[in-house]
Scaffold this motif. Structure first.
Motif, PDB file in Angstrom:
ATOM      1  N   VAL A   1       8.801  -1.472 -42.784  1.00 60.54           N
ATOM      2  CA  VAL A   1       9.083  -0.419 -41.793  1.00 60.54           C
ATOM      3  C   VAL A   1      10.318  -0.790 -40.959  1.00 60.54           C
ATOM      4  CG1 VAL A   1       8.191   0.852 -39.790  1.00 60.54           C
ATOM      5  CG2 VAL A   1       6.645   0.219 -41.671  1.00 60.54           C
TER       6      VAL A   1
ATOM      7  N   GLY B   1      14.510  -4.098 -23.966  1.00 60.36           N
ATOM      8  CA  GLY B   1      13.617  -5.133 -23.436  1.00 60.36           C
ATOM      9  C   GLY B   1      12.199  -4.591 -23.525  1.00 60.36           C
TER      10      GLY B   1
ATOM     11  N   GLY C   1       9.459   2.032 -35.740  1.00 60.86           N
ATOM     12  CA  GLY C   1       9.229   0.595 -35.882  1.00 60.86           C
ATOM     13  C   GLY C   1       7.798   0.260 -35.520  1.00 60.86           C
TER      14      GLY C   1
ATOM     15  N   GLY D   1      11.603   7.031 -29.340  1.00 58.76           N
ATOM     16  CA  GLY D   1      12.189   8.043 -30.223  1.00 58.76           C
ATOM     17  C   GLY D   1      12.074   9.436 -29.621  1.00 58.76           C
TER      18      GLY D   1
ATOM     19  N   ALA E   1       8.109  12.042 -42.502  1.00 61.71           N
ATOM     20  CA  ALA E   1       8.630  11.036 -43.439  1.00 61.71           C
ATOM     21  C   ALA E   1       8.226   9.637 -42.970  1.00 61.71           C
ATOM     22  CB  ALA E   1      10.152  11.127 -43.545  1.00 61.71           C
TER      23      ALA E   1
ATOM     24  N   LYS F   1      13.890  -7.661 -36.771  1.00 61.84           N
ATOM     25  CA  LYS F   1      14.862  -7.101 -35.817  1.00 61.84           C
ATOM     26  C   LYS F   1      16.202  -7.856 -35.863  1.00 61.84           C
ATOM     27  CE  LYS F   1      12.302  -3.714 -34.123  1.00 61.84           C
ATOM     28  NZ  LYS F   1      12.675  -2.295 -34.298  1.00 61.84           N
TER      29      LYS F   1
ATOM     30  N   SER G   1       3.666   3.966 -25.401  1.00 61.67           N
ATOM     31  CA  SER G   1       2.223   4.012 -25.666  1.00 61.67           C
ATOM     32  C   SER G   1       1.611   2.646 -25.954  1.00 61.67           C
ATOM     33  CB  SER G   1       1.947   4.955 -26.830  1.00 61.67           C
ATOM     34  OG  SER G   1       2.682   4.515 -27.949  1.00 61.67           O
TER      35      SER G   1
ATOM     36  N   GLY H   1       7.023   7.766 -27.686  1.00 56.93           N
ATOM     37  CA  GLY H   1       7.757   6.594 -27.217  1.00 56.93           C
ATOM     38  C   GLY H   1       9.256   6.779 -27.067  1.00 56.93           C
TER      39      GLY H   1
ATOM     40  N   ALA I   1      16.876  -1.721 -32.413  1.00 51.02           N
ATOM     41  CA  ALA I   1      16.419  -3.083 -32.750  1.00 51.02           C
ATOM     42  C   ALA I   1      15.464  -3.528 -31.647  1.00 51.02           C
ATOM     43  CB  ALA I   1      17.614  -4.014 -32.904  1.00 51.02           C
TER      44      ALA I   1
ATOM     45  N   TYR J   1       8.255  -9.911 -36.440  1.00 50.27           N
ATOM     46  CA  TYR J   1       8.971  -8.817 -35.759  1.00 50.27           C
ATOM     47  C   TYR J   1      10.405  -9.253 -35.438  1.00 50.27           C
ATOM     48  CZ  TYR J   1       9.789  -5.242 -32.111  1.00 50.27           C
ATOM     49  OH  TYR J   1      10.295  -4.222 -31.345  1.00 50.27           O
TER      50      TYR J   1
ATOM     51  N   ASN K   1      14.820   4.755 -35.411  1.00 51.18           N
ATOM     52  CA  ASN K   1      14.001   4.267 -34.293  1.00 51.18           C
ATOM     53  C   ASN K   1      12.617   3.791 -34.716  1.00 51.18           C
ATOM     54  OD1 ASN K   1      12.902   4.303 -31.346  1.00 51.18           O
ATOM     55  ND2 ASN K   1      11.594   5.756 -32.452  1.00 51.18           N
TER      56      ASN K   1
ATOM     57  N   ASP L   1       8.569  11.776 -38.185  1.00 47.13           N
ATOM     58  CA  ASP L   1       7.519  10.799 -37.862  1.00 47.13           C
ATOM     59  C   ASP L   1       6.452  10.879 -38.959  1.00 47.13           C
ATOM     60  OD1 ASP L   1       6.910   9.461 -34.799  1.00 47.13           O
ATOM     61  OD2 ASP L   1       5.235   9.427 -36.227  1.00 47.13           O
ATOM     62  N   ILE L   2       5.550   9.890 -38.966  1.00 46.71           N
ATOM     63  CA  ILE L   2       4.387   9.994 -39.854  1.00 46.71           C
ATOM     64  C   ILE L   2       3.257  10.742 -39.141  1.00 46.71           C
ATOM     65  CG2 ILE L   2       4.772   8.044 -41.407  1.00 46.71           C
ATOM     66  CD1 ILE L   2       3.103   6.314 -39.497  1.00 46.71           C
TER      67      ILE L   2
ATOM     68  N   PHE M   1       9.640  -1.696 -22.545  1.00 46.77           N
ATOM     69  CA  PHE M   1       9.632  -0.315 -22.076  1.00 46.77           C
ATOM     70  C   PHE M   1       8.229   0.228 -21.945  1.00 46.77           C
ATOM     71  CE2 PHE M   1      13.884   1.367 -21.599  1.00 46.77           C
ATOM     72  CZ  PHE M   1      14.579   0.207 -21.883  1.00 46.77           C
TER      73      PHE M   1
HETATM   74  N1  NAD Z   1       8.543  -0.124 -26.350  1.00 43.49           N
HETATM   75  C1  NAD Z   1       9.222  -1.240 -26.205  1.00 43.49           C
HETATM   76  O1  NAD Z   1       9.108  -1.923 -25.198  1.00 43.49           O
HETATM   77  C2  NAD Z   1      10.191  -1.677 -27.288  1.00 43.49           C
HETATM   78  C3  NAD Z   1      10.934  -2.838 -27.059  1.00 43.49           C
HETATM   79  C4  NAD Z   1      11.851  -3.251 -28.029  1.00 43.49           C
HETATM   80  C5  NAD Z   1      12.017  -2.511 -29.194  1.00 43.49           C
HETATM   81  N2  NAD Z   1      11.268  -1.389 -29.391  1.00 43.49           N
HETATM   82  C6  NAD Z   1      11.495  -0.650 -30.640  1.00 43.49           C
HETATM   83  O2  NAD Z   1      11.673   0.717 -30.333  1.00 43.49           O
HETATM   84  C7  NAD Z   1      11.190   1.514 -31.419  1.00 43.49           C
HETATM   85  C8  NAD Z   1      10.188   2.517 -30.877  1.00 43.49           C
HETATM   86  O3  NAD Z   1       9.122   1.816 -30.269  1.00 43.49           O
HETATM   87  P1  NAD Z   1       8.065   2.537 -29.301  1.00 43.49           P
HETATM   88  O4  NAD Z   1       7.647   1.539 -28.292  1.00 43.49           O
HETATM   89  O5  NAD Z   1       8.596   3.835 -28.857  1.00 43.49           O
HETATM   90  O6  NAD Z   1       6.853   2.721 -30.326  1.00 43.49           O
HETATM   91  P2  NAD Z   1       5.681   3.811 -30.323  1.00 43.49           P
HETATM   92  O7  NAD Z   1       4.582   3.174 -31.085  1.00 43.49           O
HETATM   93  O8  NAD Z   1       5.421   4.355 -28.960  1.00 43.49           O
HETATM   94  O9  NAD Z   1       6.312   4.987 -31.212  1.00 43.49           O
HETATM   95  C9  NAD Z   1       6.707   4.740 -32.531  1.00 43.49           C
HETATM   96  C10 NAD Z   1       6.672   6.007 -33.343  1.00 43.49           C
HETATM   97  O10 NAD Z   1       7.042   5.660 -34.683  1.00 43.49           O
HETATM   98  C11 NAD Z   1       6.134   6.249 -35.586  1.00 43.49           C
HETATM   99  N3  NAD Z   1       6.062   5.459 -36.807  1.00 43.49           N
HETATM  100  C12 NAD Z   1       5.397   4.289 -37.012  1.00 43.49           C
HETATM  101  N4  NAD Z   1       5.559   3.873 -38.276  1.00 43.49           N
HETATM  102  C13 NAD Z   1       6.354   4.799 -38.889  1.00 43.49           C
HETATM  103  C14 NAD Z   1       6.863   4.930 -40.206  1.00 43.49           C
HETATM  104  N5  NAD Z   1       6.570   4.032 -41.156  1.00 43.49           N
HETATM  105  N6  NAD Z   1       7.666   5.979 -40.487  1.00 43.49           N
HETATM  106  C15 NAD Z   1       7.938   6.910 -39.540  1.00 43.49           C
HETATM  107  N7  NAD Z   1       7.455   6.859 -38.277  1.00 43.49           N
HETATM  108  C16 NAD Z   1       6.669   5.803 -37.962  1.00 43.49           C
HETATM  109  C17 NAD Z   1       4.805   6.323 -34.850  1.00 43.49           C
HETATM  110  O11 NAD Z   1       3.946   7.318 -35.396  1.00 43.49           O
HETATM  111  C18 NAD Z   1       5.267   6.637 -33.415  1.00 43.49           C
HETATM  112  O12 NAD Z   1       5.340   8.033 -33.181  1.00 43.49           O
HETATM  113  C19 NAD Z   1      10.608   0.548 -32.444  1.00 43.49           C
HETATM  114  O13 NAD Z   1      11.562   0.272 -33.438  1.00 43.49           O
HETATM  115  C20 NAD Z   1      10.321  -0.695 -31.605  1.00 43.49           C
HETATM  116  O14 NAD Z   1      10.336  -1.873 -32.386  1.00 43.49           O
HETATM  117  C21 NAD Z   1      10.347  -0.958 -28.469  1.00 43.49           C
END
Ligand code: NAD
Length: 269
Positions: free
Chosen positions: A117, A192, A95, A22, A65, A165, A197, A20, A147, A161, A93, A40-41, A194
């Motif tokens: 988290v 916003g 979340g 990160g 971690a 945030k 996955s 994602g 955030a 959530y 990152n 990552d986990i 994105f």
């Molecule tokens: N995708 C969006 O549209 C969007 C919008 C607003 C905010 N966000 C924020 O962006 C960040 C990334 O979101 P994303 O969409 O890429 O998510 P994602 O699910 O695609 O990826 C998140 C990654 O974090 C890892 N993870 C989950 N829990 C964890 C933990 N306890 N410790 C370490 N790693 C952990 C997962 O294994 C995964 O690889 C998050 O904080 C999310 O809240 C995402």
């Protein structure tokens, strides 16, 4: 210097970087000469990503971690310092989202899980990374907290959530003031919607329909667009930017969209 060469050689940790946003941030950092600890986990995806980066000549390593664990976050920061001799920055990152439902239907267990988290994880990252950055005797450093748009506006069916945030934004602003005198900037990025996955195997048409309704420019964000802002915030160009919660959302948090179409006065012909 008005390019991004100032980031070259900087050491940064990116949490939740196996996938994602990160992953896109870590890729952008590595592409620009930064040394990146991908954390990552998900060990499988995290290690595979690091192998890709290394095969491409980038400097990166993986450390598993869980950001909700005080011990593991401390170990992560120690690992970065032991591996690269210093720490310049951290991107908090990682979340998770809770299932969508009205506030009263959430259990206390779900509240604890999301806060652990999404909010405690960011606190722990700041707690240990700031100490390591200060000990690095660098010219300062940076913390970027991912955030959400839900960190600056309410969101129906996402009370937990959004609470977490909003907490991240408050933590960002307060920590920015705590560390300003040490030239450590602390900022939040508020994405916003994105294309990560979370969309899984959703059909292209459904994604496009969603984007038309929720994004003023009619498309979902590309994760690289979070990488670009994260790169700027890591660079010396952004040393005077701190305590900000910056939306990256095509303007959707800027206000209400009225259904009336903009009057085309013939400019576009
Ligand atoms: N995708 C969006 O549209 C969007 C919008 C607003 C905010 N966000 C924020 O962006 C960040 C990334 O979101 P994303 O969409 O890429 O998510 P994602 O699910 O695609 O990826 C998140 C990654 O974090 C890892 N993870 C989950 N829990 C964890 C933990 N306890 N410790 C370490 N790693 C952990 C997962 O294994 C995964 O690889 C998050 O904080 C999310 O809240 C995402």
């Amino acid at each position: 210097m008005t390019d991004f060469t100032s980031v070259q050689g900087k050491v940064a940790i990116v949490t939740g970087a196996a996938d994602g946003l990160g992953k896109a941030i870590a890729q952008c950092y590595a592409d620009n000469g930064m040394k990146v600890v991908v954390s990552d986990i998900d060990t499988g995806k995290g290690r595979a990503f690091v192998e890709e980066l290394k095969a491409d000549g980038k400097e990166a390593s993986f450390f598993k971690a869980d950001v909700s664990s005080e011990t593991e976050v401390e170990q992560l920061v120690d690992y970065a310092v032991q591996t690269y001799g210093r720490l310049d920055g951290l991107v908090n990152n990682a979340g998770i989202a809770a299932d969508a439902r009205p506030a009263h239907e959430y259990s206390v267990a779900e509240l604890d899980r999301v806060l652990a988290v999404d909010l405690k994880g960011v606190f722990l990252g700041i707690k240990f990374a700031v100490q390591a950055i200060l000990k690095s005797k660098s010219a300062g450093g940076f913390i970027v907290n991912i955030a959400s748009q839900a960190g600056i506006m309410g969101n129906s069916s996402m009370a937990l959530y959004a609470s977490a945030k909003h907490g991240v934004v408050g933590l960002t602003k307060s920590a920015a003031l705590d560390y300003a005198a040490h030239n450590i900037t602390v900022n939040a990025i508020c994405p916003g919607t994105f294309r990560t996955s979370i969309w899984g195997q959703a059909p292209e048409e459904a994604i496009n329909e969603f984007a038309k309704v929720f994004s003023p420019n009619g498309r979902l964000g590309d994760p690289r667009e979070i990488g670009y802002l994260s790169l700027f915030l890591a660079s010396d160009l952004a040393r005077y930017v701190s305590g900000a919660a910056i939306p990256v959302d095509a303007g959707s948090s800027a206000g209400k969209i009225t259904p009336t179409q903009w009057a085309d006065t013939g400019i576009l012909e």
